[in-house]
Design a protein around this motif. Structure first.
Motif, PDB file in Angstrom:
ATOM      1  N   PRO A  37     -14.864 -10.210   3.241  1.00  0.00           N
ATOM      2  CA  PRO A  37     -14.531  -8.800   3.420  1.00  0.00           C
ATOM      3  C   PRO A  37     -13.246  -8.450   2.681  1.00  0.00           C
ATOM      4  CG  PRO A  37     -13.982 -10.025   5.403  1.00  0.00           C
ATOM      5  CD  PRO A  37     -14.672 -10.982   4.477  1.00  0.00           C
ATOM      6  N   GLY A  39      -9.627  -7.822   1.730  1.00  0.00           N
ATOM      7  CA  GLY A  39      -8.393  -8.456   2.178  1.00  0.00           C
ATOM      8  C   GLY A  39      -8.539  -9.920   2.531  1.00  0.00           C
ATOM      9  N   GLY A  41      -8.763 -12.456   0.537  1.00  0.00           N
ATOM     10  CA  GLY A  41      -8.017 -13.358  -0.337  1.00  0.00           C
ATOM     11  C   GLY A  41      -8.782 -13.742  -1.588  1.00  0.00           C
ATOM     12  N   SER A  43      -9.360 -11.869  -4.472  1.00  0.00           N
ATOM     13  CA  SER A  43      -8.636 -11.548  -5.706  1.00  0.00           C
ATOM     14  C   SER A  43      -7.400 -12.417  -5.853  1.00  0.00           C
ATOM     15  CB  SER A  43      -8.238 -10.076  -5.718  1.00  0.00           C
ATOM     16  OG  SER A  43      -9.383  -9.269  -5.694  1.00  0.00           O
ATOM     17  N   GLU A  83     -11.187  -6.045 -11.215  1.00  0.00           N
ATOM     18  CA  GLU A  83     -11.721  -5.175 -10.171  1.00  0.00           C
ATOM     19  C   GLU A  83     -11.387  -3.718 -10.515  1.00  0.00           C
ATOM     20  OE1 GLU A  83     -10.035  -6.313  -6.452  1.00  0.00           O
ATOM     21  OE2 GLU A  83     -11.297  -4.968  -5.279  1.00  0.00           O
ATOM     22  N   GLU A 156     -15.422  -8.371  -8.457  1.00  0.00           N
ATOM     23  CA  GLU A 156     -16.224  -7.217  -8.027  1.00  0.00           C
ATOM     24  C   GLU A 156     -16.912  -6.532  -9.213  1.00  0.00           C
ATOM     25  OE1 GLU A 156     -16.558  -6.591  -4.883  1.00  0.00           O
ATOM     26  OE2 GLU A 156     -14.764  -7.341  -3.874  1.00  0.00           O
ATOM     27  N   HIS A 188     -17.861  -8.464  -2.241  1.00  0.00           N
ATOM     28  CA  HIS A 188     -18.194  -8.396  -0.828  1.00  0.00           C
ATOM     29  C   HIS A 188     -19.609  -7.842  -0.666  1.00  0.00           C
ATOM     30  CE1 HIS A 188     -15.603  -4.685  -1.395  1.00  0.00           C
ATOM     31  NE2 HIS A 188     -16.783  -4.182  -1.141  1.00  0.00           N
TER      32      HIS A 188
ATOM     33  N   VAL B 344       2.388  -9.230 -11.100  1.00  0.00           N
ATOM     34  CA  VAL B 344       2.217  -9.198  -9.649  1.00  0.00           C
ATOM     35  C   VAL B 344       1.899  -7.782  -9.186  1.00  0.00           C
ATOM     36  CG1 VAL B 344       3.324  -9.570  -7.428  1.00  0.00           C
ATOM     37  CG2 VAL B 344       3.726 -11.144  -9.302  1.00  0.00           C
TER      38      VAL B 344
HETATM   39  N1  LIG Z   1       0.560  -7.697  -4.500  1.00  0.00           N
HETATM   40  C1  LIG Z   1       0.466  -8.000  -3.199  1.00  0.00           C
HETATM   41  N2  LIG Z   1       1.577  -8.057  -2.436  1.00  0.00           N
HETATM   42  C2  LIG Z   1       1.506  -8.360  -1.134  1.00  0.00           C
HETATM   43  N3  LIG Z   1       0.366  -8.621  -0.466  1.00  0.00           N
HETATM   44  C3  LIG Z   1      -0.779  -8.575  -1.172  1.00  0.00           C
HETATM   45  C4  LIG Z   1      -0.792  -8.267  -2.570  1.00  0.00           C
HETATM   46  N4  LIG Z   1      -2.069  -8.293  -3.001  1.00  0.00           N
HETATM   47  C5  LIG Z   1      -2.815  -8.612  -1.929  1.00  0.00           C
HETATM   48  N5  LIG Z   1      -2.055  -8.797  -0.819  1.00  0.00           N
HETATM   49  C6  LIG Z   1      -2.526  -9.172   0.514  1.00  0.00           C
HETATM   50  O1  LIG Z   1      -3.161 -10.431   0.436  1.00  0.00           O
HETATM   51  C7  LIG Z   1      -4.347 -10.435   1.196  1.00  0.00           C
HETATM   52  C8  LIG Z   1      -5.522 -10.794   0.327  1.00  0.00           C
HETATM   53  O2  LIG Z   1      -5.743  -9.774  -0.620  1.00  0.00           O
HETATM   54  P1  LIG Z   1      -6.807  -9.859  -1.789  1.00  0.00           P
HETATM   55  O3  LIG Z   1      -6.537  -8.764  -2.749  1.00  0.00           O
HETATM   56  O4  LIG Z   1      -6.824 -11.254  -2.304  1.00  0.00           O
HETATM   57  O5  LIG Z   1      -8.155  -9.561  -1.022  1.00  0.00           O
HETATM   58  P2  LIG Z   1      -9.635  -9.402  -1.559  1.00  0.00           P
HETATM   59  O6  LIG Z   1     -10.436 -10.415  -0.837  1.00  0.00           O
HETATM   60  O7  LIG Z   1      -9.679  -9.450  -3.028  1.00  0.00           O
HETATM   61  O8  LIG Z   1     -10.000  -7.955  -1.040  1.00  0.00           O
HETATM   62  P3  LIG Z   1     -10.886  -6.786  -1.728  1.00  0.00           P
HETATM   63  O9  LIG Z   1     -12.287  -7.062  -1.363  1.00  0.00           O
HETATM   64  O10 LIG Z   1     -10.386  -5.569  -1.052  1.00  0.00           O
HETATM   65  O11 LIG Z   1     -10.624  -6.811  -3.181  1.00  0.00           O
HETATM   66  C9  LIG Z   1      -4.447  -9.078   1.855  1.00  0.00           C
HETATM   67  O12 LIG Z   1      -3.954  -9.176   3.155  1.00  0.00           O
HETATM   68  C10 LIG Z   1      -3.568  -8.198   1.014  1.00  0.00           C
HETATM   69  O13 LIG Z   1      -2.995  -7.194   1.800  1.00  0.00           O
END
Ligand SMILES: Nc1ncnc2c1ncn2[C@@H]1O[C@H](COP(=O)(O)OP(=O)(O)OP(=O)(O)O)[C@@H](O)[C@H]1O
Ligand SMILES: [Mg+2]
Lengths: 284, 344
Positions: A37, A39, A41, A43, A83, A156, A188, B344
């Motif tokens: 889902p 968030g 992790g 990406s 993405e 994605e 997702h 970042v």
């Molecule tokens: N640049 C950042 N700074 C701080 N926290 C971050 C950053 N990028 C992501 N996070 C946090 O790290 C966690 C994982 O995020 P990530 O982007 O890896 O999720 P994801 O699985 O790719 O989600 P999505 O399906 O929405 O793309 C989340 O809790 C997010 O809030």
């Protein structure tokens, strides 16, 4: 192609991990899906694998290169589709690709041909700022094919696209994979994963819960169901019967023997249902 | 090669952006203002109202002095008339000269806002001018020229170093930062980060664009205003190195922030701080250590040399060397930071 051991990552450099203790390997030639889902992790993991995020803890090897001492030549071998589309709005589609291809030290594909593949050849000389979201996404996607990557990262790749374009992109991924490209895909969308991936990893809250092929997962967690519609005297009846449950199987036999069946199809559990079963959470 | 492609791409992008033209437009505006609004020399002539109550030889002498002076003297009939004139013209000053026996009395009438320094100057000037030509006067005041070689630029040219320093050199600080944030915003930096290209190639491409605009705006200002008087051969290396320093400083500052809005305060503050050096440039008497430590301080004087008939080349090339070295250090530092933070 990819080997990850004991990978942790925290954006805040504390105990709040976006990825914790990830261990997995991706074989050459496979399509490996990272599912979870928003968030979860996904990406973040992909960011570390592609050197966009600094490796904090763990061992990561990508396409034969150790990520800790990043060797920029690695990028000749990999492609990355983002993405969020990220192309130069002030440049045309063609200019974007022409500039990007010059950054590689390996032979690259003809930008015009690539634009054709994703149906953008008619807007090749239009500035990307005037593109729709889907067009920008396709440009970002096709840009990652310029250097004929051995290892292709797709974040994605179909999310937010209309179904026709999404299926076009899925076909391209399949074709490239058939040519031998290894694909690391995050999504997702369970249908995309099911359709494209040889193996999938379920990730939630930075934790990889399991890794297996969609087929195995269905065999293991999915209950095979049969949906039958049949007639008893004049009324139409509809039932869902399990192929594992003894009582259901006898009942199904009975229905078939009476010869009143009008419609019958097997229904497998979707990856989505399995994901919920394994993680206790949905995908949205 | 990749550096060249980065540069060409950035030239293409920036030529389609607003920032590119800000610096050039500023340069054109400056030229216009200096050529058509600012006189070659500011009018420093002050009207001096004089009332004389003198006789004989002394009166002749005083009148002789007044005629020979380049200030604006107006003779009036009475002390009251001088006071009235002063009230009408607040930038003027007056003097009433009378005799008491053998003593000449100078009675200065001022506006009240003049400071001690001004009063001293007036006193000295009058003493030396009048007294020298008055018989039996013992010459006690001696005027010495301290620096025989001190060349004076006209007021218009004297402003050029400030314009060159602030526009051609330090405007790039803003612009390069805005380019970086633009790319960050668009996400294109991430796309570059997954190619074999290095961050320094990306950064140097931008530095190149700033250099082009810096050189262009430098020449736009220098050619029409200084013409053949400027030493272009020495101007070019000086502008290149100081402009490089401006870019490197901009990159360095921007590396601590993730949006232009957050970086703005620091960028702006830096420019303003650097601008303080122009106070000391205009008023050499006021040059505290903090100002002399500003990089813009030696820069202003180096640009000034470029405009002099006999430039002190050691000063120019000391600046070229100094800013060359500082730029490399700042650039390496910024590059190191961007490697970790840019994506970042
Ligand atoms: N640049 C950042 N700074 C701080 N926290 C971050 C950053 N990028 C992501 N996070 C946090 O790290 C966690 C994982 O995020 P990530 O982007 O890896 O999720 P994801 O699985 O790719 O989600 P999505 O399906 O929405 O793309 C989340 O809790 C997010 O809030
Ligand atoms: Mg994501």
């Amino acid at each position: 192609m990819i080997k990850v051991e004991g990978l942790y990552h925290s954006y805040t450099k504390d105990e709040k991990y976006a990825v914790k203790n990830a261990n997995f390997e991706v074989e050459k030639g496979e399509v490996f899906g990272f599912l979870g889902p928003s968030g979860a992790g996904k990406s973040t993991t992909q960011g570390i694998l592609t050197g966009l995020l600094q490796l904090q803890t763990g061992k990561v090897n990508v396409a034969g290169y150790d990520i800790r001492k990043l060797d920029r030549r690695m990028f000749n071998k990999i492609g990355m589709s983002f993405e969020q589309s990220n192309v130069y709005g002030k440049l045309t589609a063609l200019e974007n690709l022409e500039f990007y291809r010059k950054l590689f030290d390996v032979p690259t594909n003809d930008p015009k041909e690539l634009l054709k593949i994703v149906g953008l050849e008619h807007v090749a000389n239009k500035r990307a700022i005037e593109f729709s979201k889907g067009m920008k996404h396709r440009l970002t996607f096709v840009r990652s094919m310029l250097n004929n990557p051995e290892l292709w990262f797709l974040d994605e790749p179909t999310t937010g696209l209309d179904p026709a374009i999404a299926s076009q992109i899925k076909d391209i991924v399949k074709a490239k994979n058939d040519e031998g490209t290894t694909v690391f895909l995050t999504t997702h969308n369970m249908y995309v994963a099911d359709e494209l991936c040889n193996r999938v990893a379920f990730i939630i809250d930075g934790d990889i819960k399991l890794i297996d092929s969609p087929r195995n997962l269905k065999l293991q967690y999915g209950e095979k169901l049969v949906e039958v519609e049949y007639r008893v005297s004049d009324t139409l009846k509809k039932e869902k019967l399990s192929l594992i449950d003894e009582k259901d199987r006898l009942h199904l036999n009975e229905i078939i023997n009476t010869g009143q069946v009008e419609l019958m199809h097997t229904k497998e559990a979707t990856l989505e249902e399995i994901f919920i079963k394994v993680t206790g959470r949905g995908l949205e | 090669m990749r550096l060249l492609y980065n540069f060409l791409k950035d030239m293409k992008l920036s030529s389609k952006s607003f920032y590119f033209y800000v610096e050039l437009a500023m340069a054109l505006i400056m030229v216009f203002v200096l050529l058509f609004v600012v006189p070659e020399n500011f009018d420093r002539q002050q009207t001096f109202y004089v009332h004389m109550n003198l006789e004989g030889v002394v009166a002749d002498k005083v009148e002789e002095v007044l005629e020979g002076s380049d200030d604006n003297y107006i003779l009036l009939d009475s002390r009251e008339a001088v006071e009235a004139a002063l009230e009408k013209e607040r930038s003027s000053a007056g003097v009433s000269i009378s005799m008491e026996g053998q003593k000449v009395i100078y009675d200065f009438i001022l506006q009240g806002y003049e400071d001690e320094k001004f009063k001293n100057i007036i006193e000295t000037v009058v003493k030396s001018e009048f007294a020298v030509k008055t018989p039996d006067y013992n010459r006690v005041t001696e005027i010495k020229v301290l620096d025989e070689n001190a060349e004076k630029l006209n007021d218009r040219l004297n402003m050029l170093p400030i314009i060159l320093t602030l526009n051609a050199t330090f405007m790039g600080l803003f612009i390069i930062a805005s380019y970086i944030f633009l790319d960050k915003d668009e996400g294109t930096i991430k796309a570059l980060a997954v190619t074999p290209g290095y961050i320094w190639e990306y950064l140097l491409g931008k530095v190149g664009v700033i250099m082009v605009t810096g050189l262009a705006s430098g020449f736009i200002v220098l050619i029409p205003l200084a013409g053949a008087k400027a030493h272009y051969i020495h101007f070019i290396p000086l502008l290149i190195m100081t402009n490089l320093f401006g870019s490197a400083l901009g990159l360095f500052i921007a590396s601590f922030f993730d949006t232009m809005a957050k970086a703005m305060g620091w960028l702006y503050g830096t420019i303003i701080t650097l601008g303080f050096a122009s106070i000391s440039y205009y008023m050499p008497a006021f040059s505290p250590l903090v100002i002399r430590l500003l990089p813009s301080y030696p820069m202003l004087f180096a640009y000034r040399e470029i405009l002099l008939d006999k430039p002190d080349l050691s000063l120019v090339y000391m600046n070229v060397g100094l800013f060359g070295v500082l730029s490399v250090i700042l650039f390496l530092f910024a590059n190191g930071r961007y490697k970790k933070t840019l994506t970042v």
